[in-house]
Design a protein around this motif. Sequence first.
Motif, PDB file in Angstrom:
ATOM      1  N   LEU A  79      -7.803   1.205  12.936  1.00  0.00           N
ATOM      2  CA  LEU A  79      -6.828   1.251  14.036  1.00  0.00           C
ATOM      3  C   LEU A  79      -5.655   0.317  13.731  1.00  0.00           C
ATOM      4  CD1 LEU A  79      -9.925   1.117  15.954  1.00  0.00           C
ATOM      5  CD2 LEU A  79      -8.191   2.391  17.209  1.00  0.00           C
ATOM      6  N   HIS A  80      -5.284   0.263  12.471  1.00  0.00           N
ATOM      7  CA  HIS A  80      -4.196  -0.610  12.036  1.00  0.00           C
ATOM      8  C   HIS A  80      -2.922  -0.289  12.805  1.00  0.00           C
ATOM      9  CE1 HIS A  80      -1.929  -3.183   9.367  1.00  0.00           C
ATOM     10  NE2 HIS A  80      -1.134  -2.186   9.027  1.00  0.00           N
ATOM     11  N   ARG A  81      -2.420  -1.319  13.518  1.00  0.00           N
ATOM     12  CA  ARG A  81      -1.188  -1.222  14.318  1.00  0.00           C
ATOM     13  C   ARG A  81      -1.253  -0.121  15.386  1.00  0.00           C
ATOM     14  NH1 ARG A  81       2.431  -4.707  12.741  1.00  0.00           N
ATOM     15  NH2 ARG A  81       4.030  -3.792  14.078  1.00  0.00           N
ATOM     16  N   ALA A  82      -2.438   0.225  15.817  1.00  0.00           N
ATOM     17  CA  ALA A  82      -2.578   1.190  16.916  1.00  0.00           C
ATOM     18  C   ALA A  82      -2.177   0.542  18.235  1.00  0.00           C
ATOM     19  CB  ALA A  82      -4.015   1.688  16.998  1.00  0.00           C
ATOM     20  N   ASN A  83      -1.686   1.342  19.169  1.00  0.00           N
ATOM     21  CA  ASN A  83      -1.287   0.843  20.488  1.00  0.00           C
ATOM     22  C   ASN A  83      -2.415   1.092  21.478  1.00  0.00           C
ATOM     23  OD1 ASN A  83      -0.168   0.156  22.916  1.00  0.00           O
ATOM     24  ND2 ASN A  83       1.648   1.442  22.735  1.00  0.00           N
ATOM     25  N   LEU A  84      -3.125   0.005  21.837  1.00  0.00           N
ATOM     26  CA  LEU A  84      -4.235   0.078  22.781  1.00  0.00           C
ATOM     27  C   LEU A  84      -3.945  -0.768  24.021  1.00  0.00           C
ATOM     28  CD1 LEU A  84      -6.735  -0.250  19.902  1.00  0.00           C
ATOM     29  CD2 LEU A  84      -7.103   1.489  21.645  1.00  0.00           C
ATOM     30  N   GLU A  85      -2.687  -0.919  24.343  1.00  0.00           N
ATOM     31  CA  GLU A  85      -2.308  -1.725  25.493  1.00  0.00           C
ATOM     32  C   GLU A  85      -2.940  -1.176  26.775  1.00  0.00           C
ATOM     33  OE1 GLU A  85       1.913  -1.836  25.610  1.00  0.00           O
ATOM     34  OE2 GLU A  85       2.104  -3.135  23.852  1.00  0.00           O
ATOM     35  N   GLU A  86      -3.586  -2.074  27.517  1.00  0.00           N
ATOM     36  CA  GLU A  86      -4.215  -1.751  28.802  1.00  0.00           C
ATOM     37  C   GLU A  86      -5.291  -0.667  28.678  1.00  0.00           C
ATOM     38  OE1 GLU A  86      -1.300  -1.060  31.869  1.00  0.00           O
ATOM     39  OE2 GLU A  86       0.030  -2.586  31.043  1.00  0.00           O
ATOM     40  N   ALA A  87      -5.795  -0.475  27.470  1.00  0.00           N
ATOM     41  CA  ALA A  87      -6.859   0.517  27.276  1.00  0.00           C
ATOM     42  C   ALA A  87      -8.185  -0.014  27.800  1.00  0.00           C
ATOM     43  CB  ALA A  87      -6.984   0.868  25.800  1.00  0.00           C
ATOM     44  N   ASN A  88      -9.061   0.903  28.199  1.00  0.00           N
ATOM     45  CA  ASN A  88     -10.402   0.533  28.660  1.00  0.00           C
ATOM     46  C   ASN A  88     -11.362   0.658  27.481  1.00  0.00           C
ATOM     47  OD1 ASN A  88     -12.839   0.091  29.878  1.00  0.00           O
ATOM     48  ND2 ASN A  88     -12.765   1.864  31.237  1.00  0.00           N
ATOM     49  N   LEU A  89     -11.790  -0.514  26.967  1.00  0.00           N
ATOM     50  CA  LEU A  89     -12.704  -0.548  25.833  1.00  0.00           C
ATOM     51  C   LEU A  89     -14.005  -1.234  26.230  1.00  0.00           C
ATOM     52  CD1 LEU A  89      -9.843  -1.547  23.472  1.00  0.00           C
ATOM     53  CD2 LEU A  89     -11.289   0.414  22.973  1.00  0.00           C
ATOM     54  N   GLU A  90     -14.361  -1.094  27.480  1.00  0.00           N
ATOM     55  CA  GLU A  90     -15.574  -1.738  27.980  1.00  0.00           C
ATOM     56  C   GLU A  90     -16.807  -1.129  27.304  1.00  0.00           C
ATOM     57  OE1 GLU A  90     -17.725  -2.912  32.227  1.00  0.00           O
ATOM     58  OE2 GLU A  90     -15.795  -1.864  32.210  1.00  0.00           O
ATOM     59  N   GLY A  91     -17.616  -2.018  26.706  1.00  0.00           N
ATOM     60  CA  GLY A  91     -18.835  -1.567  26.056  1.00  0.00           C
ATOM     61  C   GLY A  91     -18.611  -0.761  24.789  1.00  0.00           C
ATOM     62  N   THR A  92     -17.391  -0.759  24.277  1.00  0.00           N
ATOM     63  CA  THR A  92     -17.061   0.013  23.083  1.00  0.00           C
ATOM     64  C   THR A  92     -17.583  -0.669  21.824  1.00  0.00           C
ATOM     65  OG1 THR A  92     -15.073   0.864  24.154  1.00  0.00           O
ATOM     66  CG2 THR A  92     -15.137   1.000  21.762  1.00  0.00           C
ATOM     67  N   ASN A  93     -18.052   0.124  20.882  1.00  0.00           N
ATOM     68  CA  ASN A  93     -18.533  -0.412  19.613  1.00  0.00           C
ATOM     69  C   ASN A  93     -17.401  -0.363  18.588  1.00  0.00           C
ATOM     70  OD1 ASN A  93     -20.004  -1.318  17.440  1.00  0.00           O
ATOM     71  ND2 ASN A  93     -21.012   0.643  17.053  1.00  0.00           N
ATOM     72  N   LEU A  94     -16.893  -1.561  18.230  1.00  0.00           N
ATOM     73  CA  LEU A  94     -15.813  -1.678  17.254  1.00  0.00           C
ATOM     74  C   LEU A  94     -16.261  -2.535  16.071  1.00  0.00           C
ATOM     75  CD1 LEU A  94     -13.082  -2.213  19.943  1.00  0.00           C
ATOM     76  CD2 LEU A  94     -12.850  -0.476  18.149  1.00  0.00           C
ATOM     77  N   GLU A  95     -17.558  -2.541  15.823  1.00  0.00           N
ATOM     78  CA  GLU A  95     -18.081  -3.369  14.743  1.00  0.00           C
ATOM     79  C   GLU A  95     -17.454  -2.963  13.411  1.00  0.00           C
ATOM     80  OE1 GLU A  95     -22.334  -4.791  12.739  1.00  0.00           O
ATOM     81  OE2 GLU A  95     -22.320  -3.701  14.654  1.00  0.00           O
TER      82      GLU A  95
END
Length: 326
Positions: A79-95
């Motif tokens: 997700l290099h330089r991706a725009n995730l502003e105000e995104a809901n990443l609750e409980g998301t796996n980003l390992e």
Amino acid sequence: MNSEIGNRFTEELRKAVEKNKATLQGANLKGAVLHGANLEGAVLHRANLKGADLRGAYLDGAGLKRANLEGADLEGASLHRANLEEANLEGTNLEGADLKGAYLDGAILHGANLKGADLKGAYLHGASLHGATLEWASLKGADLEGANFHGANLKGVNLEEANLEGASFHGTSLEGASFKGANLQEASFKGASLQGAIMEEPLFLPDLYFLKLQPPDFKFRAWKYLKKGKSPYCTYPYNIGTVYKFACDPDETISCSDGCNLATLTWCLKDDADADEFAEFEFRAGDAVIPWATDGKFRVKEAVCLRIINRKEANELLKNAMFARW
């Protein structure tokens, strides 16, 4: 695109996205199986990707502002330089995900798994990472001003050169974390575990910390404002000539706690414009607790009340000191 994809990732959609021609803004991709997909530069603002399988997906430069990625699996995703502003990443796996330079300002990452993730230079201004796991993640040079890490696991995390101004680390595990060159101004570490943390220069410490460097028996004077002879918060009465002893909280990660809380006279005058009683106390340097994130207050376990003056007298005292000549 509004139709539900479910657990299918159609060849038509793959081709459309991979050619960068698809606009998926607001799309319902709940539970979609998109692992390994090339979504570089895709427009997914406000898209519903709840529970989606995006393992190893390529989302470099993608637009995911206010997207719902709750519970999604993005392990190893890029997700290099991706725009995730105000995104809901609750409980998301980003390992192990690559989030270098990503924009996560105001994002919700409660309970997210970011173990080993690369967030170098990422923007997380005001992001909420309550209870998130960032063990061994790299946040080197990231902007984390005002971020909330309450109860998060940041063991071994790299926070070198990061902007942590006003960030909250209440109850956070920071064992072995590296803060070299980080801006920790007004950061709060209440109840945090910092065993083995690496700080090249603890420049975040307040100027009042000079008191901790004095011989313990050196005596100093400071003030607190009163209302009708009592502390305005604990309604504790103070009298001239009396020695006061307190069960003072020694935890410097807590800004305001048990003890006799004191400050400079100017701080007291500014903190309450209506206060008209100011008590001067004398204390030993060794009895002082200086909170790391103090706004000007500190506390002592023992002090004697020397005098109580009114607001006019307090201002005169300061003016006389201003124009005093040696």
